[in-house]
Design an enzyme around this catalytic site. Sequence first.
Site, PDB file in Angstrom:
ATOM      1  N   ASN A   9       0.881  -1.173   0.000  1.00 54.78           N
ATOM      2  CA  ASN A   9       0.000   0.000   0.000  1.00 54.78           C
ATOM      3  C   ASN A   9       0.914   1.218   0.000  1.00 54.78           C
ATOM      4  OD1 ASN A   9      -1.805   2.050   0.493  1.00 54.78           O
ATOM      5  ND2 ASN A   9      -2.286   1.419   2.596  1.00 54.78           N
ATOM      6  N   LYS A  11       0.216   4.271  -0.397  1.00 55.95           N
ATOM      7  CA  LYS A  11      -0.391   5.494   0.166  1.00 55.95           C
ATOM      8  C   LYS A  11      -0.078   6.693  -0.738  1.00 55.95           C
ATOM      9  CE  LYS A  11      -0.232   3.360   4.660  1.00 55.95           C
ATOM     10  NZ  LYS A  11      -0.224   3.507   6.108  1.00 55.95           N
ATOM     11  N   HIS A  96      -9.627   1.534   4.342  1.00 58.10           N
ATOM     12  CA  HIS A  96      -8.393   1.705   5.115  1.00 58.10           C
ATOM     13  C   HIS A  96      -8.669   2.657   6.280  1.00 58.10           C
ATOM     14  CE1 HIS A  96      -4.355   2.838   6.274  1.00 58.10           C
ATOM     15  NE2 HIS A  96      -3.957   1.727   5.700  1.00 58.10           N
ATOM     16  N   GLU A  98      -7.082   5.038   7.459  1.00 55.27           N
ATOM     17  CA  GLU A  98      -6.832   6.455   7.162  1.00 55.27           C
ATOM     18  C   GLU A  98      -8.020   7.065   6.434  1.00 55.27           C
ATOM     19  OE1 GLU A  98      -3.044   5.780   5.284  1.00 55.27           O
ATOM     20  OE2 GLU A  98      -2.231   5.197   7.231  1.00 55.27           O
ATOM     21  N   GLU A 168      -5.854  -4.577  10.319  1.00 54.01           N
ATOM     22  CA  GLU A 168      -4.805  -3.595  10.593  1.00 54.01           C
ATOM     23  C   GLU A 168      -5.126  -2.844  11.879  1.00 54.01           C
ATOM     24  OE1 GLU A 168      -2.666  -2.426   6.679  1.00 54.01           O
ATOM     25  OE2 GLU A 168      -4.465  -1.220   6.841  1.00 54.01           O
ATOM     26  N   GLY A 174       2.152   2.410  10.788  1.00 52.83           N
ATOM     27  CA  GLY A 174       3.141   3.475  10.652  1.00 52.83           C
ATOM     28  C   GLY A 174       3.787   3.883  11.969  1.00 52.83           C
ATOM     29  N   SER A 214       3.010  -1.982  10.481  1.00 45.81           N
ATOM     30  CA  SER A 214       4.440  -2.099  10.773  1.00 45.81           C
ATOM     31  C   SER A 214       4.993  -3.497  10.512  1.00 45.81           C
ATOM     32  CB  SER A 214       4.742  -1.645  12.207  1.00 45.81           C
ATOM     33  OG  SER A 214       4.363  -0.283  12.382  1.00 45.81           O
TER      34      SER A 214
HETATM   35  P1  PGA Z   1       2.571   0.355   7.672  1.00 42.75           P
HETATM   36  O1  PGA Z   1       1.136   0.588   6.981  1.00 42.75           O
HETATM   37  O2  PGA Z   1       3.097  -0.963   7.134  1.00 42.75           O
HETATM   38  O3  PGA Z   1       3.397   1.522   7.244  1.00 42.75           O
HETATM   39  O4  PGA Z   1       2.340   0.309   9.128  1.00 42.75           O
HETATM   40  C1  PGA Z   1       0.263  -0.474   6.737  1.00 42.75           C
HETATM   41  C2  PGA Z   1      -1.009   0.048   6.106  1.00 42.75           C
HETATM   42  O5  PGA Z   1      -1.494   1.109   6.535  1.00 42.75           O
HETATM   43  O6  PGA Z   1      -1.581  -0.565   5.183  1.00 42.75           O
END
Ligand code: PGA
Length: 251
Positions: A9, A11, A96, A98, A168, A174, A214
Amino acid sequence: MRKNIVAGNWKMNTTVAEGVALAKEVNEALKGSKTNCDVVICVPFTHLCPVADVIDSNVLGLGAENCADHEKGAYTGEVSASMIASTGAGYVILGHSERRQYYGETSETLREKVALALANGLTPIFCIGEVLEERENDTFNDVVARQVEEGLFNLSAEDFGKIVLAYEPVWAIGTGKTATAEQAEDMHAHIRSVIAGKYGQEVADNTSILYGGSCKPSNAAELFAKPDVDGGLIGGAALKCADFMGIVNAF
Ligand code: PGA
């Protein structure tokens, strides 16, 4: 049986030129190695066409990170599921955290998006996960079950079978703070039992449930070794070919 999948992903990262270069690098790395999972990259809308041009769809799948909740028309700035499918992409990340958090996505809008994705032949990678407070006050199992029920349980068993889930935990995205392999396994098994309660054990057993938050080369093997963890949705570590391949090769 269900597939193992590692999906990147990206982003809101990389220019088109940088994204094309990264996609090429991942594509080449995959061609040179034997993998035990399907590999997908989900990229910004602007990158879909140029990336589709440089990757081999037999080794690397392509997806978007969102789609509109309407079919077409006067929705300035939106990108529809049919537009995404017309680029050659086969996947779309939906729900997601976000998008839920910053853009107010609700289960109601997500049901529209899922229906449009499926109608256009896209595989939704449907994200669910609790925030830190819900982890700490012990409501996380109910919260995640509700996200699955409200977002997806209007689907027929046949359509549900086309969904990939991504658990997630928001507190792990993140932050560098990964869920332990045990926490991930417990939740994935819980999600699978919720699915079995609605659609039966066979559908539940055939559903791929990815872990995200992460995930990196150093912890991927331990996570993927768990029986109900069928791969990963990878943010930060998907932006470097070596890291992403390290996770792919954890299978
Ligand atoms: P990350 O993000 O691996 O940077 O924690 C995962 C995601 O949001 O899909």
